[in-house]
Design an enzyme around this catalytic site. Structure first.
Site, PDB file in Angstrom:
ATOM      1  N   ASP A 132      -3.629   1.417  -0.167  1.00  0.00           N
ATOM      2  CA  ASP A 132      -3.081   0.243   0.494  1.00  0.00           C
ATOM      3  C   ASP A 132      -1.013   0.458   0.425  1.00  0.00           C
ATOM      4  O   ASP A 132      -0.361   0.937   0.311  1.00  0.00           O
ATOM      5  CB  ASP A 132      -2.650  -0.699  -1.641  1.00  0.00           C
ATOM      6  CG  ASP A 132      -3.223  -1.987  -1.394  1.00  0.00           C
ATOM      7  OD1 ASP A 132      -2.512  -2.783  -0.520  1.00  0.00           O
ATOM      8  OD2 ASP A 132      -3.753  -2.837  -2.459  1.00  0.00           O
ATOM      9  N   ASP A 143      -6.898 -10.519   1.083  1.00  0.00           N
ATOM     10  CA  ASP A 143      -7.145 -10.928  -0.104  1.00  0.00           C
ATOM     11  C   ASP A 143      -7.691 -11.447  -0.477  1.00  0.00           C
ATOM     12  O   ASP A 143      -7.691 -12.569  -2.021  1.00  0.00           O
ATOM     13  CB  ASP A 143      -5.692 -11.127  -0.448  1.00  0.00           C
ATOM     14  CG  ASP A 143      -5.039  -9.712  -0.995  1.00  0.00           C
ATOM     15  OD1 ASP A 143      -6.428  -8.516  -0.903  1.00  0.00           O
ATOM     16  OD2 ASP A 143      -3.666  -9.155  -1.237  1.00  0.00           O
TER      17      ASP A 143
END
Length: 740
Positions: free
Chosen positions: A478, A548
């Protein structure tokens, strides 16, 4: 008496113009290489360039493949349009230096040690490593700055890979202020530019606009690729989804980048892409070189759909780490939405049992397992297992996951640090910063300066240790913020702007070294969704997290945009909970599953809250998906009905079809957002099938009309089509066709 001078001047200009066209100016002998032509053929494309009468490298042709016997004309500079528009400015050069009155976007701009900023690049020599490649060397007309242009065309798709190596052989340093990977030119015509824009949770919006005089700048200044604009373009000439000439390209760079699409004063179109020149300054000492990113570009006569299919095929066969035969992505379960930071050994094992029962192949534990990580305020940078949560380390959990028939993956965010961490307290100088200035935090974290060798070695070291000591098959890597205060105060002030290149190069080197030492490990690139998705990062990672936003209706549009530029194989698509946390929208598990089955499938919901009926549906559809996954993720994608209407709004319907490369199988999905006034789903006419083959229709979910034959020719399915019994709000269907 007043007219004679003007008539004489006109005659003089015409004669001079004719002499220039003939290339016979007596005072100027032809330079080295003048008249030489370079030709590359691949797929259905020909790309040609050559050396004009002034010694400049000039594009000649880029389009449909021409016959081998056809003679490509020797390039000749474009005449000036007026005293304001010189021949040098109007000639479509392959790699123009900023000098000699150039006013459009240069490929290279430098400042010499004595302050001179004029750069005019001429042909020096060339070599041909093989039938599909050229390396062409250019040099400034008087200074020892050399540029080697690298060309390689793919024999199958015709996609061209271009890059540049800039070398300083001057006795003093030079400063590179702008450096492109390549520049491409298109002749005057009416063109439409396609590009992808967005924001966090709203990535991959397709934009289409007419190209007009001036510049359209696509860029990121953020230190990474960015959610806002993706480094991809497609330019159509009277093009539609499946028809019309289309030129397209993608820049393989994960740092700050820029692509400039420019129509000049004589209506030529240029596309120039490479490092973003904003806040850019790269000094080269004597003997040093700078390698540009690679700019990939292609051509098709089959519209925007044809462009995306070619680029997808090329990426699968040449870009991804497992190319040319990347394996389909394992169906994953990720624990984030179920636990967030509240991870425990017992809780993860319980979720793993439920995931395995569905047919999931990979279990991924997300954030919260390390350091003092109880919220996002602390722990980043301290990559040791939290003993309170995992008293015996990760091994018992990993062993449990393996016993259930799944492999194990782990979330990491290696390039970031919380100020509340042991790492930051020990090394506050390791972050990007300007001394004496504030350090801007986003998500309570700062960016480690990966350009520093010691930081690079630290990041590689803890990841190597983690992989060596544990049986980890997968890293979800990430990257949850963009840069601020991009200072690098450990190097001289004149070299600090190298950080934009050195950071990304070190990121790539860590990924490459990890993969070499741990060849079984697979990696996902994640950046708050689609914040770092490009062909550069995809050379080192197997998949990406596109957004997301996992709401299924929103995902239809997001996935449509993503698939324009990148393979479905790389697009992770999770099924999460309903009502959705972002918008409160309620949808069935069937609808959510079908939307995500159009990509590389994952489950991200809290399985403890799923009903037995929903778990059974998920298990059934996972099995159906695995039976056709390779066709979905590595086949040729046809966007039959767009989820976005012509005004950028959600349409009532959408449909996609994927066809296996050998045409032995096709899988298609259809969705209805809402139907009005009793309207049914429009008849679907499929594409890409073998018209003479017989295909058997099987429902994975949903029903066709009663009149639909169970078997028919490819011609029937493509020309007559299929009627679906699909009505209502948020409904979906999926079918497969198998060749007999």
């Amino acid at each position: 008496m007043k007219t004679f001078p003007y008539a004489f001047l006109l005659l003089f200009c015409v004669l001079g113009f004719m002499t220039t066209l003939d290339g016979n100016a007596a005072a100027s002998p032809a330079p080295e290489g003048s008249g030489q032509v370079f030709r590359l053929d691949g797929g259905n494309t020909t790309y040609a360039f050559g050396v004009n009468e002034r010694g400049e490298l000039q594009q000649i042709y880029w389009g449909g493949r021409i016959a081998a016997a056809d003679n490509i004309p020797v390039p000749h500079s474009t005449p000036e349009a007026a005293s304001f528009d010189s021949s040098y400015n109007n000639t479509p050069q392959e790699y123009a230096g900023w000098g000699a009155g150039l006013f459009h976007e240069p490929a290279l701009k430098v400042t010499f040690a004595d302050g001179v900023r004029d750069l005019v690049l001429h042909y020096v020599d060339s070599r041909r490593p093989d039938d599909h490649s050229f390396e062409v060397q250019l040099k400034d007309i008087s200074r020892a700055v050399f540029v080697t242009l690298h060309y390689r065309i793919d024999p199958e798709t015709g996609i061209l890979a271009r890059s540049a190596t800039i070398e300083n052989r001057e006795p003093q340093p030079i400063l590179i202020e702008q450096a492109a990977a390549a520049a491409f030119a298109l002749p005057p015509a009416h063109y439409t530019l396609n590009y992808l824009s967005g924001r966090w949770a709203g990535e991959w919006t397709l934009n289409q606009e007419t190209i007009r005089q001036g510049q359209r700048v696509l860029e990121s200044r953020r230190g990474s690729t960015g959610h806002q604009i993706n480094p991809w373009f497609a330019i159509g000439k009277n093009a539609s989804e499946e028809d019309g000439e289309t030129w397209f390209g993608a820049l393989a760079w994960s740092g700050s980048w820029r692509i400039t699409v420019e129509q000049d004063q004589v209506d030529q179109v240029r596309v120039t892409g490479g490092f973003n020149p904003f806040d850019f300054g790269y000094p080269l000492k004597t003997g040093e070189k700078l390698e540009s990113p690679v700019f990939y570009a292609g051509y098709t006569q089959h519209g925007y759909g044809g462009a995306s299919r070619l680029l997808s095929r090329y990426t699968l066969q040449h870009i991804l780490p497992q190319a040319p035969n990347p394996r389909p992505r394992p169906v994953i379960y990720n624990s984030w939405e179920a636990t967030e930071f509240r991870v425990t050994a017992a809780g993860q094992e319980s979720l793993a049992e439920k995931a395995a029962a569905l047919g999931v192949q990979r279990f991924v534990m997300d954030d919260g397992w390390f350091g003092q990580r109880k919220t996002d305020h602390a722990g980043l940078g301290d990559w040791y297992v939290n003993k309170e949560k995992f008293p015996e380390g990760l091994k018992p959990l990993i062993d449990k996951v393996h016993s259930l028939g799944m492999d194990f993956g782990l979330w990491v965010e290696p390039e970031m640090v919380n100020p509340d961490s042991d790492l930051y307290r020990a090394h506050p100088d390791w972050v990007l910063n300007f001394p004496g200035r504030p350090r801007s935090e986003e998500r309570n974290q700062l960016v480690l300066n990966l350009a520093r060798p010691d930081v690079r070695d630290y990041v590689f070291g803890f990841l190597d240790k983690l992989l060596t000591e544990n049986q980890i098959a997968f890293l979800k890597w990430d990257y949850n913020r963009n840069w601020s205060e991009p200072g690098w105060d450990q190097v001289p002030a004149a070299e600090q702007k190298k950080v934009y290149v050195a950071f990304t190069r070190n990121l790539y080197s860590i990924l490459a070294e990890l993969r070499a030492k741990h060849p079984g490990v697979e990696i996902e690139s994640c950046s708050g969704g689609g914040g770092r998705v490009d062909l550069g990062i995809l050379h080192y990672t197997d998949e990406v997290w596109p957004s997301d936003n996992t709401d299924p209706l929103d995902r239809l549009a997001l996935q449509d945009g993503f698939s324009r530029a990148y393979p479905v194989q790389t697009m992770m698509a999770w099924v999460t909970d309903s009502p959705h946390s972002m918008n409160g929208r309620t949808t069935s598990v069937t609808y959510r599953m079908l939307v995500s089955m159009q990509g590389s499938l994952g489950i991200g919901g809290d399985l403890d809250k799923w009903s037995q009926a929903d778990l059974a549906t998920a298990k059934r559809l996972i099995a159906a998906y695995l039976a056709v996954q390779k066709t979905i993720t590595q086949g040729d994608l046809y966007r039959l009905i767009s989820p976005i209407d012509g005004q950028g709004n959600d349409s009532e319907f959408s449909a996609t079809e994927s066809v296996a490369p050998d045409k032995s199988q096709a899988v298609f999905f259809a969705f209805v957002h809402s139907t009005h006034e009793g309207r049914g789903f429009p008849r679907l006419q499929l594409r890409g099938l073998d018209p003479t083959a017989i295909y058997t229709l099987t429902s994975m979910e949903g029903k066709a009309s009663a009149e639909t034959p169970p078997q028919a020719s490819g011609a029937w399915w493509m020309h007559h089509g299929i009627d679906l019994a699909l009505r209502g709000d948020f409904q979906g269907a999926a079918f497969r066709l198998d060749r007999k």
